[in-house]
Write a protein that holds these residues in place. Structure first.
Motif, mmCIF file in Angstrom:
data_model
loop_
_atom_site.group_PDB
_atom_site.id
_atom_site.type_symbol
_atom_site.label_atom_id
_atom_site.label_comp_id
_atom_site.label_asym_id
_atom_site.label_seq_id
_atom_site.Cartn_x
_atom_site.Cartn_y
_atom_site.Cartn_z
ATOM 1 N N LEU A 24 0.787 -1.232 0.000
ATOM 2 C CA LEU A 24 0.000 0.000 0.000
ATOM 3 C C LEU A 24 0.819 1.281 0.000
ATOM 4 O O LEU A 24 0.276 2.349 -0.239
ATOM 5 N N VAL A 39 -0.508 -6.763 5.146
ATOM 6 C CA VAL A 39 -1.516 -6.017 4.385
ATOM 7 C C VAL A 39 -1.160 -6.224 2.925
ATOM 8 O O VAL A 39 -0.201 -5.643 2.418
ATOM 9 N N SER A 42 -4.822 -3.222 -1.602
ATOM 10 C CA SER A 42 -6.103 -2.520 -1.512
ATOM 11 C C SER A 42 -6.616 -2.263 -2.917
ATOM 12 O O SER A 42 -5.829 -2.000 -3.836
ATOM 13 N N THR A 55 -9.577 -3.994 1.341
ATOM 14 C CA THR A 55 -8.178 -4.303 1.655
ATOM 15 C C THR A 55 -8.071 -5.767 2.068
ATOM 16 O O THR A 55 -8.912 -6.278 2.817
ATOM 17 N N TYR A 71 -10.486 3.236 8.024
ATOM 18 C CA TYR A 71 -10.037 4.043 6.897
ATOM 19 C C TYR A 71 -10.176 5.510 7.256
ATOM 20 O O TYR A 71 -11.059 5.903 8.017
ATOM 21 N N PHE A 114 -5.340 3.539 5.036
ATOM 22 C CA PHE A 114 -5.778 2.376 5.800
ATOM 23 C C PHE A 114 -4.960 2.326 7.073
ATOM 24 O O PHE A 114 -3.738 2.220 7.026
#
Lengths: 125, 203
Positions: A24, A39, A42, A55, A71, A114
């Motif tokens: 991200l 993560v 997204s 995500t 978010y 995020f």
């Protein structure tokens, strides 16, 4: 000697916890270490004027992890569009992929960040 | 003379620095027992319906409603909604008006829908109309006219339920918040969504 070993192990653990997460780029804001939570990516789409973002999270550990996510929404100029969102608790089982999703409630929102925070390991179940 | 001026200037500056260091937060009384917190902080004090639960429910319902229910075609009028209330079907004291107010606030701010006053808000509106039209005190040209209320095309109502399972060591609580949007004319369900929350407590 034992104390020095314990100190060394503790220092290593602290460094591991502080390692920055991947994915991200500038849109990810992680509070502290993520304890094997990755993560992944997204995706965003604008539907009927509203920005919706999804995500993907991956728990790379064998044990379950509790994460808290939300978010933040920004307009095209980078100004915050709405008040801080709610922190959402989510249990991610060991080795599981989870998808979280949210929509901005204001049509001015055109960018997002995020935010995620993770609790330490809960052990394999 | 110059020396005296310099000494005076340094002295005044020093006092100013000391004073500014002493001035801290603008609070009226120094009470270490009370601190302000973050309203968005996750509350895990108990398994009862909490601030976090209220916020999660309101956020999810608002987002779902805006995503799927109120996508009016371009150029058409905004959909009109009225909130009929949320029934608390648990034995806990929960002010569900708090939840619907959070949802209404977010919907109004979005600008995507028009929220009409509910039944409980009607009396205030009627009283104000009477005051403006019947008291004789207001210019008729500026007074709000009677009989101009816009009807809501949709009615939103819901319910909150709870299930508890417990043994000697664990208490497991499950909440489900359901919100339904009825088409007033057809009495059909135009939109519906639910938010589930599960909390466990080790005894």
């Amino acid at each position: 000697m034992k104390n020095r070993i314990m100190l060394g192990v503790s220092a290593l653990m602290l460094v591991a916890c502080a390692a920055p997460p991947e994915g991200l780029g500038g849109r990810l804001s992680a509070r502290g270490g993520l304890y094997d939570i990755k993560v992944v990516e997204s995706r965003a789409q604008v539907k009927g004027d509203l920005l919706t973002v999804q995500t993907e999270l991956l728990n790379e550990a064998r044990g379950d992890r509790m994460v808290y996510w939300r978010y933040r929404w920004f307009d095209k100029d980078g100004m915050v569009v709405s008040d801080d969102g709610t922190w959402n608790p989510l249990l991610v089982y060991g080795q599981q992929r989870q998808y979280v999703r949210a929509s901005a409630t204001h049509s001015k929102a055109r960018d997002f960040k995020f935010e995620i925070s993770a609790e330490g390991g809960q052990g394999p179940k | 003379m110059l020396m005296n001026s310099c000494v005076r200037l340094i002295g005044v500056s020093g006092v100013a620095v000391v004073l500014s260091a002493c001035v801290s937060m603008p609070k009226t009384a120094d009470s270490s027992a009370v601190t302000y917190g973050d309203t968005k902080q996750v509350s895990n004090v108990s398994t009862e319906f909490s601030v976090t639960d209220l916020q999660m429910v309101a956020e999810k319902m608002t987002q779902s409603m805006l995503e799927t229910a109120v996508e009016a075609p371009r150029g058409s009028q905004r959909p009109t909604l009225t909130f009929a209330g949320v029934k608390n079907k648990t034995s806990e004291y929960i002010d569900t008006v708090n939840v619907t107010n959070s949802i209404r606030t977010a919907l109004v701010k979005s600008g995507k829908v028009e929220i009409m006053g509910g039944i409980s808000e009607m009396q205030g509106g009627v009283d104000e109309l009477k005051r403006q039209n019947d008291s004789g005190l207001y210019d008729k040209k500026t007074a709000a006219q009677v009989g101009k209320y816009a009807a809501a095309k949709y009615r939103v109502e819901g319910e909150l339920t709870r299930m508890i399972a417990q043994n000697k060591s664990v208490k497991d609580v499950y909440y489900k918040f359901t919100l339904i949007m009825f088409n007033t004319e057809r009495n059909s369900i135009a939109w519906m969504d639910e938010k589930e929350i599960r909390k466990s407590e080790k005894k």
